[in-house]
Design a protein around this motif. Structure first.
Motif, mmCIF file in Angstrom:
data_model
loop_
_atom_site.group_PDB
_atom_site.id
_atom_site.type_symbol
_atom_site.label_atom_id
_atom_site.label_comp_id
_atom_site.label_asym_id
_atom_site.label_seq_id
_atom_site.Cartn_x
_atom_site.Cartn_y
_atom_site.Cartn_z
ATOM 1 N N PHE A 174 0.817 -1.204 0.000
ATOM 2 C CA PHE A 174 0.000 0.000 0.000
ATOM 3 C C PHE A 174 0.858 1.264 0.000
ATOM 4 C CE2 PHE A 174 -3.794 -2.382 1.645
ATOM 5 C CZ PHE A 174 -4.586 -2.083 0.546
ATOM 6 N N GLU A 175 1.940 1.219 0.755
ATOM 7 C CA GLU A 175 2.809 2.392 0.806
ATOM 8 C C GLU A 175 3.495 2.622 -0.539
ATOM 9 O OE1 GLU A 175 5.993 4.305 3.920
ATOM 10 O OE2 GLU A 175 5.094 2.361 4.314
ATOM 11 N N TYR A 228 3.041 6.007 -2.905
ATOM 12 C CA TYR A 228 4.114 6.824 -3.474
ATOM 13 C C TYR A 228 4.063 6.830 -4.996
ATOM 14 C CZ TYR A 228 6.011 7.303 1.173
ATOM 15 O OH TYR A 228 6.165 7.614 2.492
ATOM 16 N N PHE A 229 3.637 5.727 -5.587
ATOM 17 C CA PHE A 229 3.445 5.686 -7.043
ATOM 18 C C PHE A 229 2.337 6.657 -7.446
ATOM 19 C CE2 PHE A 229 1.375 3.860 -10.819
ATOM 20 C CZ PHE A 229 2.437 3.933 -11.699
ATOM 21 N N TRP A 230 1.257 6.692 -6.646
ATOM 22 C CA TRP A 230 0.162 7.627 -6.902
ATOM 23 C C TRP A 230 0.661 9.065 -6.835
ATOM 24 C CZ3 TRP A 230 -4.383 9.129 -8.539
ATOM 25 C CH2 TRP A 230 -4.934 10.284 -8.021
ATOM 26 N N SER A 249 3.233 14.245 -11.851
ATOM 27 C CA SER A 249 3.549 14.261 -13.282
ATOM 28 C C SER A 249 2.376 14.796 -14.093
ATOM 29 C CB SER A 249 3.907 12.858 -13.768
ATOM 30 O OG SER A 249 5.005 12.359 -13.062
ATOM 31 N N LEU A 250 1.157 14.392 -13.731
ATOM 32 C CA LEU A 250 -0.023 14.910 -14.415
ATOM 33 C C LEU A 250 -0.177 16.411 -14.179
ATOM 34 C CD1 LEU A 250 -2.651 12.098 -13.797
ATOM 35 C CD2 LEU A 250 -1.681 12.794 -15.977
ATOM 36 N N CYS A 251 0.131 16.874 -12.978
ATOM 37 C CA CYS A 251 0.060 18.308 -12.694
ATOM 38 C C CYS A 251 1.050 19.096 -13.543
ATOM 39 C CB CYS A 251 0.330 18.576 -11.222
ATOM 40 S SG CYS A 251 -1.049 18.220 -10.166
ATOM 41 N N ILE A 252 2.238 18.547 -13.702
ATOM 42 C CA ILE A 252 3.231 19.223 -14.542
ATOM 43 C C ILE A 252 2.744 19.277 -15.986
ATOM 44 C CG2 ILE A 252 5.563 19.019 -15.486
ATOM 45 C CD1 ILE A 252 6.376 17.866 -12.724
ATOM 46 N N GLY A 253 2.152 18.176 -16.455
ATOM 47 C CA GLY A 253 1.594 18.162 -17.813
ATOM 48 C C GLY A 253 0.458 19.156 -17.967
ATOM 49 N N LEU A 254 -0.426 19.229 -16.969
ATOM 50 C CA LEU A 254 -1.520 20.207 -17.016
ATOM 51 C C LEU A 254 -0.978 21.626 -17.039
ATOM 52 C CD1 LEU A 254 -4.362 19.110 -14.577
ATOM 53 C CD2 LEU A 254 -4.564 19.674 -16.975
ATOM 54 N N TYR A 255 0.037 21.875 -16.237
ATOM 55 C CA TYR A 255 0.628 23.215 -16.224
ATOM 56 C C TYR A 255 1.208 23.562 -17.589
ATOM 57 C CZ TYR A 255 3.908 26.974 -15.420
ATOM 58 O OH TYR A 255 4.592 28.148 -15.523
ATOM 59 N N LYS A 256 1.940 22.625 -18.169
ATOM 60 C CA LYS A 256 2.567 22.890 -19.470
ATOM 61 C C LYS A 256 1.525 23.132 -20.554
ATOM 62 C CE LYS A 256 7.004 22.531 -18.830
ATOM 63 N NZ LYS A 256 7.854 23.677 -19.019
ATOM 64 N N ASN A 273 -1.999 15.471 2.284
ATOM 65 C CA ASN A 273 -2.801 14.737 3.260
ATOM 66 C C ASN A 273 -2.378 13.275 3.324
ATOM 67 O OD1 ASN A 273 -4.741 14.085 5.111
ATOM 68 N ND2 ASN A 273 -6.398 13.978 3.632
ATOM 69 N N PHE A 274 -2.097 12.686 2.167
ATOM 70 C CA PHE A 274 -1.658 11.298 2.166
ATOM 71 C C PHE A 274 -0.298 11.146 2.844
ATOM 72 C CE2 PHE A 274 0.923 7.986 0.190
ATOM 73 C CZ PHE A 274 0.211 6.883 0.632
ATOM 74 N N LEU A 275 0.633 12.054 2.559
ATOM 75 C CA LEU A 275 1.968 11.955 3.164
ATOM 76 C C LEU A 275 1.927 12.120 4.683
ATOM 77 C CD1 LEU A 275 4.147 13.903 0.590
ATOM 78 C CD2 LEU A 275 4.236 11.462 1.099
ATOM 79 N N VAL A 276 1.011 12.979 5.169
ATOM 80 C CA VAL A 276 0.946 13.222 6.604
ATOM 81 C C VAL A 276 0.215 12.098 7.331
ATOM 82 C CG1 VAL A 276 -0.004 14.769 8.350
ATOM 83 C CG2 VAL A 276 1.154 15.716 6.367
ATOM 84 N N TYR A 277 -0.962 11.697 6.832
ATOM 85 C CA TYR A 277 -1.818 10.770 7.573
ATOM 86 C C TYR A 277 -1.774 9.330 7.076
ATOM 87 C CZ TYR A 277 -3.776 15.030 9.479
ATOM 88 O OH TYR A 277 -3.930 16.231 10.080
ATOM 89 N N LYS A 278 -1.207 9.067 5.901
ATOM 90 C CA LYS A 278 -1.146 7.718 5.308
ATOM 91 C C LYS A 278 -2.547 7.085 5.235
ATOM 92 C CE LYS A 278 3.422 7.306 5.296
ATOM 93 N NZ LYS A 278 4.121 7.839 4.207
ATOM 94 N N ASP A 279 -3.535 7.878 4.813
ATOM 95 C CA ASP A 279 -4.917 7.422 4.752
ATOM 96 C C ASP A 279 -5.207 6.933 3.335
ATOM 97 O OD1 ASP A 279 -7.532 6.905 5.155
ATOM 98 O OD2 ASP A 279 -8.130 8.962 5.610
#
Length: 131
Positions: A4-5, A9-11, A17-24, A66-72
């Motif tokens: 799961f961890e 991290y893959f997510w 990467s998708l955010c960088i593509g959206l920005y570009k 949120n995921f990095l802090v709480y691992k939810d």
């Protein structure tokens, strides 16, 4: 590290990467090519795609934090899927052209294929979204 961890991290890597593509594609002032700039100028919704892109980038950064802090993982699966649908909606607004546009028919085909994919994904993830 459990599976799961690693998946989390893959997510995070994929979403950034998708955010960088959206920005570009949507926010960068640099011209990608003339065809895409023509499409950006003839969108049916005008600048709506740009504002939706800003909202999507901010929301995915908050989701990753949120995921990095709480691992939810359940939170990530619910809101990550919702963010993916939001990304598909942004793509729909970006591809849809005004009727007098040169690429109007191509935009209709793109929207139909994206919405068909969204419906298929919603059916596949119905247990996660509609508990």
């Amino acid at each position: 590290m459990n599976k799961f961890e690693i998946l989390g991290y893959f997510w995070i890597f994929t979403s950034i990467s998708l955010c960088i593509g959206l920005y570009k594609l949507e926010l960068s002032k640099r011209v990608i090519d003339e065809e895409y700039e023509y499409i950006k100028k003839h969108r049916a919704f005008g600048n709506l795609t740009k504002y939706l892109t800003i909202i999507a980038i901010v929301s995915i950064l908050l989701l990753n934090l949120n995921f990095l802090v709480y691992k939810d993982y359940e939170f990530m699966s619910r809101f990550g899927g919702a963010w993916a649908f939001f990304l598909l909606f942004i793509m729909c607004t970006g591809f849809f052209q005004k009727r007098d546009s040169l690429y109007y028919k191509r935009g209709i085909i793109a929207i139909a294929s994206i919405l068909f994919g969204a419906v298929g994904s919603a059916y596949a993830f119905k247990d996660i979204f509609f508990k």
